[in-house]
Design a protein around this motif. Structure first.
Motif, mmCIF file in Angstrom:
data_model
loop_
_atom_site.group_PDB
_atom_site.id
_atom_site.type_symbol
_atom_site.label_atom_id
_atom_site.label_comp_id
_atom_site.label_asym_id
_atom_site.label_seq_id
_atom_site.Cartn_x
_atom_site.Cartn_y
_atom_site.Cartn_z
ATOM 1 N N GLU A 1 0.833 -1.199 0.000
ATOM 2 C CA GLU A 1 0.000 0.000 0.000
ATOM 3 C C GLU A 1 0.871 1.254 0.000
ATOM 4 O O GLU A 1 0.545 2.253 -0.666
ATOM 5 C CB GLU A 1 -0.931 -0.002 1.208
ATOM 6 C CG GLU A 1 -1.953 1.122 1.219
ATOM 7 C CD GLU A 1 -2.900 1.069 0.020
ATOM 8 O OE1 GLU A 1 -3.301 2.157 -0.451
ATOM 9 O OE2 GLU A 1 -3.224 -0.048 -0.424
ATOM 10 N N ILE B 1 -4.703 1.298 6.356
ATOM 11 C CA ILE B 1 -4.786 -0.100 5.952
ATOM 12 C C ILE B 1 -5.069 -0.934 7.187
ATOM 13 O O ILE B 1 -4.339 -0.855 8.184
ATOM 14 C CB ILE B 1 -3.498 -0.581 5.240
ATOM 15 C CG1 ILE B 1 -3.661 -2.043 4.806
ATOM 16 C CG2 ILE B 1 -2.253 -0.362 6.090
ATOM 17 C CD1 ILE B 1 -2.570 -2.518 3.852
ATOM 18 N N VAL C 1 -8.475 0.837 3.511
ATOM 19 C CA VAL C 1 -8.183 -0.336 2.695
ATOM 20 C C VAL C 1 -8.186 -1.545 3.617
ATOM 21 O O VAL C 1 -7.498 -1.553 4.643
ATOM 22 C CB VAL C 1 -6.811 -0.202 2.000
ATOM 23 C CG1 VAL C 1 -6.475 -1.472 1.230
ATOM 24 C CG2 VAL C 1 -6.800 1.014 1.092
#
Length: 462
Positions: free
Chosen positions: A37, A172, A194
């Motif tokens: 990411e 994330i 995410v």
């Protein structure tokens, strides 16, 4: 639908994974997801400057192993130990890969392409130490995007509250969203969320409605639709003392897309409704759903007033004062819309008990009355008698004001009149109101917010 879980549910799911995979670890998998990411945020460029904010425990370990991967990819990575003792193996690996340790003073006035917040995870307490506050302030001021690991440090996994916390551009998280990712105002600190698949299944996570679900569920008229096929909703709401409740319910119903709204409340309510919304029809007539209880007050005839509408055999939204005179069993596909205090009285428990476990008490109410229950609050739960529980799309705390529930009841009535099941009507109405408040930040009054429902629906369906 997406899933949302508590910190305890996440820990239990991880333990189940560890029990099934003895001797294995999840840190490398999580750290790789963080590194991937981070690379996406950095773009297709080598040699970028990255700051890793490191705490003790597993969250810090995720950041350190991600730092090692980023350094091995050619980026200049600096490590700032903020809180606790860094994970030893990860620290050694990061330094061996060429990462450089820096002090808080070193960081201030430096420019970074990305910062990774791996200080506090789901076990963290609310708030952050002063040194991290100063660092976060500098990152915001310098325009440095922050990638938070699991959640921005300072937030609490199971809460939407914020004291002091890191500002993340992207968060994330692993296996499932946590409540801080969706509940306001904490959700605003998380940025884009995410969810990385690390092989852990949170089987008892709850379902949360998304914008995509809302767009899919929303009833849209066709070219041959008329006012009756689109749904006629009847409002038996308001009283001499609380005529405004009838107006607010009518606006909620009207701005949600019915074929027709009928007002069957007291004469003074009908007069006020017509003055505000001339398309509303005053008087009795054919309806596909009723909305009752909003603004009734504690009148002696409330039970008979409710019985009259329940006897029609169409779905009924039972709100506010009508909840106090409910029979134990009511017709199918009816919807009860209490707040925490009302649900506590219905169940015979203290309000504090409902507030401590809103999900469980919402489900208890659905089973007790054999009806779908929409429990209003910062997180709005919808439960059916069969045990199905889902959370509506959360919104900002601005909607917690007098009159919002009256508008919501009218919205639910419109959606029931279109033929929707009570569960879907509840989650769609609550989600639309929350989403509209999110798209129109500020202290809009309930009637003003209702006027913005059509534009929200158009954006959803466009």
């Amino acid at each position: 639908m997406t899933t949302v879980c508590t910190a305890d549910q996440m820990r239990a799911a991880e333990q189940t994974w560890f029990d099934a995979h003895p001797g294995k670890d999840l840190m490398a998998v999580a750290a790789h997801a963080v590194a991937v990411e981070a690379e996406q945020m950095l773009g297709a460029h080598e040699g970028r400057r990255v700051l890793i904010l490191v705490g003790g425990g597993d969250n810090g370990g995720d950041g350190l192993f991600a730092a090692t991967e980023l350094a091995s990819s050619g980026h200049s990575v600096e490590l700032l130990s903020v809180l606790g003792i860094p994970q030893a193996e990860g620290w050694r690996a990061a330094l061996a890969a060429g990462c450089r340790q820096v002090t808080p003073t070193d960081v201030l006035h430096q420019r970074y392409d990305l910062a990774v917040d791996s200080v506090l995870g789901i076990g963290g307490r609310p708030g952050i130490p002063r040194v991290l506050m100063r660092t976060d302030e500098w990152l915001v001021k310098s325009g440095t995007p922050v990638l938070a690991v699991d959640l921005p440090s300072g937030l609490v996994a199971d809460s939407g509250e914020v004291t002091t916390a890191v500002h993340a551009a992207v968060t994330i998280t692993f296996a499932s969203r946590k409540w801080c990712h969706v509940a306001h105002p904490a959700a605003r600190r998380c940025g884009d969320v995410v969810v990385a698949d690390i092989g852990v299944d949170v089987l008892d996570a709850d379902d949360l409605v998304t914008r995509e679900d809302l767009a899919h569920l929303w009833p849209v008229p066709g070219p041959r639709s008329d006012k009756y096929s689109r749904g006629v909703v009847g409002l038996d709401t308001g009283s001499a003392q609380y005529s405004g409740a009838g107006v607010l319910g009518a606006l909620g119903a009207l701005r949600t897309g019915p074929g027709m709204v009928r007002c069957a409340g007291p004469d003074n309510v009908g007069d006020r409704v017509i003055a505000r919304a001339p398309s509303v029809v005053v008087g009795e007539g054919r309806v596909q759903a009723w909305v009752v209880g909003s603004g009734w007050g504690s009148a002696p005839g409330n039970a008979a007033r409710l019985d009259r509408r329940l006897a029609d055999g169409v779905p009924v939204v039972v709100d506010a004062d009508a909840l106090a005179v409910l029979p134990r069993r009511i017709p199918g596909n009816c919807l009860l819309t209490p707040h925490a205090g009302e649900l506590a009285r219905m169940l015979g428990v203290d309000r504090s008990e409902v507030e401590a476990d809103p999900r469980g008490h919402c489900l208890a109410g659905a089973r007790m009355f054999a009806a779908t229950v929409l429990l209003k609050g910062s997180i709005q739960w919808v439960a059916t008698p069969s045990g199905d529980v889902v959370a509506a799309l959360p919104g900002p705390a601005w909607t917690g004001q007098a009159g919002s529930g009256d508008v919501l009841a009218g919205m639910c009535g419109t959606l029931l009149a279109t033929g929707m099941e009570a569960r879907d009507a509840a989650v769609c109405a609550a989600s639309l109101q929350a989403l509209t408040a999110t798209l129109n930040p500020g202290p809009w009054s309930p009637d003003q917010l209702a006027n913005r429902f059509p534009s929200t629906i158009a954006e959803l369906l466009g």
